[in-house]
Design an enzyme around this catalytic site. Sequence first.
Site, PDB file in Angstrom:
ATOM      1  N   HIS A 369       0.863  -1.279   0.144  1.00 39.78           N
ATOM      2  CA  HIS A 369      -0.163   0.110   0.103  1.00 39.78           C
ATOM      3  C   HIS A 369       0.997   1.124  -0.020  1.00 39.78           C
ATOM      4  O   HIS A 369       1.935   1.312  -0.614  1.00 39.78           O
ATOM      5  CB  HIS A 369      -1.030  -0.097   1.002  1.00 39.78           C
ATOM      6  CG  HIS A 369      -1.738  -1.208   1.190  1.00 39.78           C
ATOM      7  ND1 HIS A 369      -2.922  -1.533   0.498  1.00 39.78           N
ATOM      8  CD2 HIS A 369      -1.813  -2.431   1.913  1.00 39.78           C
ATOM      9  CE1 HIS A 369      -3.448  -2.686   0.529  1.00 39.78           C
ATOM     10  NE2 HIS A 369      -2.726  -3.419   1.483  1.00 39.78           N
ATOM     11  N   GLU A 383      -2.396  -0.019   8.031  1.00 45.45           N
ATOM     12  CA  GLU A 383      -1.821  -0.933   7.331  1.00 45.45           C
ATOM     13  C   GLU A 383      -0.343  -0.301   6.712  1.00 45.45           C
ATOM     14  O   GLU A 383       0.762  -0.709   6.822  1.00 45.45           O
ATOM     15  CB  GLU A 383      -2.342  -1.752   6.188  1.00 45.45           C
ATOM     16  CG  GLU A 383      -1.603  -2.849   5.704  1.00 45.45           C
ATOM     17  CD  GLU A 383      -2.234  -3.822   4.789  1.00 45.45           C
ATOM     18  OE1 GLU A 383      -1.595  -4.781   4.068  1.00 45.45           O
ATOM     19  OE2 GLU A 383      -3.455  -3.637   4.644  1.00 45.45           O
ATOM     20  N   HIS A 436       2.639  -6.888   4.447  1.00 47.03           N
ATOM     21  CA  HIS A 436       1.119  -6.416   4.592  1.00 47.03           C
ATOM     22  C   HIS A 436       0.482  -6.884   6.384  1.00 47.03           C
ATOM     23  O   HIS A 436       1.020  -7.733   6.899  1.00 47.03           O
ATOM     24  CB  HIS A 436       0.294  -7.237   3.671  1.00 47.03           C
ATOM     25  CG  HIS A 436       0.606  -6.836   2.154  1.00 47.03           C
ATOM     26  ND1 HIS A 436      -0.054  -5.938   1.499  1.00 47.03           N
ATOM     27  CD2 HIS A 436       1.302  -7.017   1.436  1.00 47.03           C
ATOM     28  CE1 HIS A 436       0.087  -5.836   0.390  1.00 47.03           C
ATOM     29  NE2 HIS A 436       1.319  -6.367   0.366  1.00 47.03           N
ATOM     30  N   GLU A 502       1.248 -11.739   5.740  1.00 47.16           N
ATOM     31  CA  GLU A 502       0.354 -10.918   6.428  1.00 47.16           C
ATOM     32  C   GLU A 502       0.397 -10.931   7.597  1.00 47.16           C
ATOM     33  O   GLU A 502       0.106 -11.962   8.634  1.00 47.16           O
ATOM     34  CB  GLU A 502      -1.138 -11.557   6.033  1.00 47.16           C
ATOM     35  CG  GLU A 502      -1.566 -11.548   4.937  1.00 47.16           C
ATOM     36  CD  GLU A 502      -2.211 -10.111   4.242  1.00 47.16           C
ATOM     37  OE1 GLU A 502      -2.401  -9.274   5.410  1.00 47.16           O
ATOM     38  OE2 GLU A 502      -2.691  -9.992   3.334  1.00 47.16           O
TER      39      GLU A 502
END
Length: 538
Positions: A369, A383, A436, A502
Amino acid sequence: MITRKVFLVIMAVLLCIPSLIGGQPPAYADEFEYNDVAKGSYAYNEIHYLYEKRIQTGDASGNFRPNESLTRAQAAVIMTNALGIGGSVSGQTFSDVRPDHWAYSAIERAARAGIFRGNNGRFSPSDPISKAHVAIILTRAFNLTGTQTSHFSDVSADFYAVREISALERNGIVERASRFQPNQSATRAQFAAYVARSFEPSFRLDVTEQSVLYQGKVANTSTPLNVRSQPNMDGDVLARLTVGTTVDILGEVGNWFEIKHGNGVAYVHKNYIQKIGSSTSPSDDRKVMEEGRVIANSLNVRQGPSASTETIGRLSFGTIVDIYDYSGNWALIKFNGQWAYTHKDYLVTRKPGEGSGLGNLVIAIDPGHGGKDPGAVGNGLREKDVVLGAGLELNKRLKDLGASTVMTRNNDTFLELSQRAKIANDAKADLFISIHANAAASASATGTETYWNNSHSSEESKALAEAINKRLVEDLGMRDRGAKQANFVVIRETKMPSVLIELGFITNSRDAAVMKRSDFNEVVAKAVIKGIEDFYNW
């Protein structure tokens, strides 16, 4: 000759019957080819051979779908076709295969022939069939025999299907590589290749030609030398060789040489084999400059520092070698008692005795991101901020260990997904780590998971994901959600071993509390590095 258009019409009609999935094809054109199986692609000849023999076919659109996983039901249909097992059946062997199931007849026939077995009264027809179970059914169906020893690094002597997998190796049915991945689902192309090679010996791989290291002759014995079925004294005696008999050496297993024997392999004790035409043993005057570990599935060893010189052997993934000198891009090593060369680009190196071998790696770090894209938001966290902090810390620590790094972003910048992959590919990175944080509609979702993709370097990507995920779970104290395959752009388009981490769920209060800890970035960076080092088993 039936035209392609007519063929596809026939296929469309016949494939409405589910039992033909992977089963009997219709009449076919002499030059028919699948849309998605190009000449020269893996198992091209075997796939079309099974088509011509009416054993395995594709779908109504003319596609074979070579990379799709094969189900147990489809495998049963193909095996009964290959073996010509027909006849009517009645009754119900498995609770989950009723008489109205599309593959009922084939499953019943295969089970009664002793090829397939269920588990606790169930067959699980829709489950993918693993490569280990493919080995089991093929050895049952074609009476293949193996030993308690496999060349694959992930098939140990106590693995439940080691003999069956060894049988496929010894009979030229599977390709030799560093790993077999026995618990991975078999693809339609792999199953076609293995069935065709079992069914028609002319398709079998020449296990000797593709892996002969050198020749030796029987020596140092006054009696004939026993040739055994296994690399130990418990192996059956297959033959006896007199002094002076020449043998092809395929590999080493402990104190035994693996040799060519007929159309397969066998074993003789090292003490009674003398290498033919060996050069003078390497001088002990040279000192070890560095230690290297192979990071390719199979790395050629050559007589000289050039790709044009003769290949005298191969090193498998994870093999550690001593490096005595460099000649351009080639590392000088000792191989089977003689000097040899291998390409340095496929080695990760370190000075003898150093604790980390990451010094010549290029590692791409991708904090997800950024900029206009905040990613997941929850519990006071964004995030894009969480993963940038972790990525910067990882970058710093990798550099401290001597690794070269490239970051897709080192500030609050937005990048398209394809740009991120391009940065890593252009840098010719050895590894790609995308970082992430997760989110879910339910606040109870929790834990760490790591994804990999099978488009490029699939074996290595999976192993890297498993290694990193294990370390993160241990060090962060998160719930283990495992390493999983996925189709995310950044790990699909990168050409090196790649993972997408993640770290945890921003939407879960407990996971968010971990991410807010002052030492969170440090813990993540250290865990990822430990995972990388575990991956290289250094």
